[in-house]
Design an enzyme around this catalytic site. Structure first.
Site, PDB file in Angstrom:
ATOM      1  N   LYS A  49      33.434  44.941  31.070  1.00  0.00           N
ATOM      2  CA  LYS A  49      32.762  44.475  32.294  1.00  0.00           C
ATOM      3  C   LYS A  49      31.694  45.486  32.720  1.00  0.00           C
ATOM      4  CE  LYS A  49      36.801  41.845  33.742  1.00  0.00           C
ATOM      5  NZ  LYS A  49      38.019  41.759  34.535  1.00  0.00           N
ATOM      6  N   GLN A  93      40.985  44.906  39.301  1.00  0.00           N
ATOM      7  CA  GLN A  93      41.518  44.483  38.008  1.00  0.00           C
ATOM      8  C   GLN A  93      43.035  44.272  38.104  1.00  0.00           C
ATOM      9  OE1 GLN A  93      39.690  43.836  35.135  1.00  0.00           O
ATOM     10  NE2 GLN A  93      41.603  43.157  34.225  1.00  0.00           N
ATOM     11  N   ASP A 116      35.539  37.797  42.071  1.00  0.00           N
ATOM     12  CA  ASP A 116      36.521  37.061  41.263  1.00  0.00           C
ATOM     13  C   ASP A 116      36.902  35.728  41.900  1.00  0.00           C
ATOM     14  OD1 ASP A 116      37.274  37.977  38.793  1.00  0.00           O
ATOM     15  OD2 ASP A 116      38.687  39.464  39.556  1.00  0.00           O
TER      16      ASP A 116
END
Ligand code: NAP
Length: 281
Positions: A49, A93, A116
């Site tokens: 990422k 994460q 997200d």
């Protein structure tokens, strides 16, 4: 003939487009990823990422926190990033170490920086068929792939195996919003093979290698394999027994090179869009 849905190629195309658009901006989109602990798979995902965000021309920062980070320390970091005007996207994460509950943190991220799309505000907007600030990356990547291959969603019979908050549930709602008829299956579902075989579009997101076999797939169906499992030989595998169904399916995503790269492309798209939105560009 089964057509392979090339997520890698489409992802590269999307990433190049974002890079070109970013080069024209006066200010750069900023993505912050928070990694807590030493989960080996998470470390690889985060590195990827970070690299893709840098390649797109973004300001990319990774906060690597120790395994025994406490709740207040993580909350303070999220608060700091919420108030930092150079940060457009904050990604926590998952999974977190066992002593931390993700839902104590996901709803503390500013919904306008929730890259997200996991904040209850964004989940609620998807539920209400309103525009969320960001759509969860894996479901968004799957929709982009279906659209690229001109798969008919309206009226399609879709079966999703897996009901997680990050894949199955948001994808089901997004497909319902696009007028598909959606069935969500899970570990307690009875007669899974028969249900799966009704699908025009079959999505599997269980993390069980090779569980989708030929007898579960209708001739000509679109098969989307979300699973990523690293086997004992270090090889990446999906949920779908690719070789057994490749003559039956009409379209199929490979692992690797299918949904995985589309998830990253969606993250980069989301960061860019949040930057545009926050700066009213
Ligand atoms: P998860 O939270 O573990 O959810 C798995 C789901 O599969 C659950 O709903 C579970 O049912 C269901 N399931 C498990 N075994 C089943 C069975 N035998 N029959 C039917 N349903 C079954 O997993 P996740 O986070 O959604 O991830 C799923 C997989 O996708 C993993 O391999 C993960 O690595 C991968 N993934 C890939 C990407 C990507 O970018 N390609 C992104 C996210 C995740 P219950 O709810 O009843 O337990």
């Amino acid at each position: 003939m089964t057509q392979i849905m090339d997520g890698k190629a489409l992802s590269n195309k999307i990433l190049n487009e974002i890079k070109e658009k970013t080069a024209l901006l006066k200010t750069k989109p900023g993505l912050c990823v928070i990694l807590v602990g030493d989960n080996p798979a998470s470390r690889i995902y985060v590195k990827n990422k970070e690299k893709q965000a840098q390649d797109a021309g973004f300001n990319s920062t990774v906060y690597r926190l120790s395994e025994n980070t406490d709740k207040n320390e993580l909350l303070r970091l999220i608060d700091k990033l919420n108030n930092d005007n150079t940060v457009d996207g904050i990604l926590l994460q998952l999974p977190l170490p066992k002593h931390l509950n993700p839902y104590d943190f996901l709803d503390k991220i500013d919904p306008k920086k929730d890259v997200d799309g996991f904040h209850p505000v964004n989940a609620g907007k998807i539920m209400l068929n309103e525009n969320p600030y960001a759509v969860p990356c894996t479901p968004k990547g799957i929709l982009t792939l279906l659209d690229e291959y001109k798969i008919q969603i309206e009226g399609a019979n879709v079966v999703i195996i897996g009901r997680s908050n990050i894949v199955g549930k948001p994808l089901a709602q997004l497909l319902l919003n696009r007028n598909a008829t959606v069935t969500v299956a899970h570990s307690k579902t009875k007669n899974l093979s028969e249900i799966a075989k009704q699908a025009d579009i079959l999505v599997s997101a269980t993390g069980h290698p090779d569980m989708i076999t030929k007898d579960m797939v209708k001739k000509g169906a679109v098969v989307i394999d979300v699973g990523i499992i690293r086997d004992e030989n270090g090889r990446l595998r999906g949920d779908v027994d690719f070789n057994s169904i490749k003559e039956t399916a009409g379209f199929i995503t490979p692992v690797p090179g299918g949904v995985g790269p589309m998830t990253i492309a969606s993250l980069i798209q989301n960061t860019y869009s949040l930057h545009i939105l926050r700066n009213k560009l």
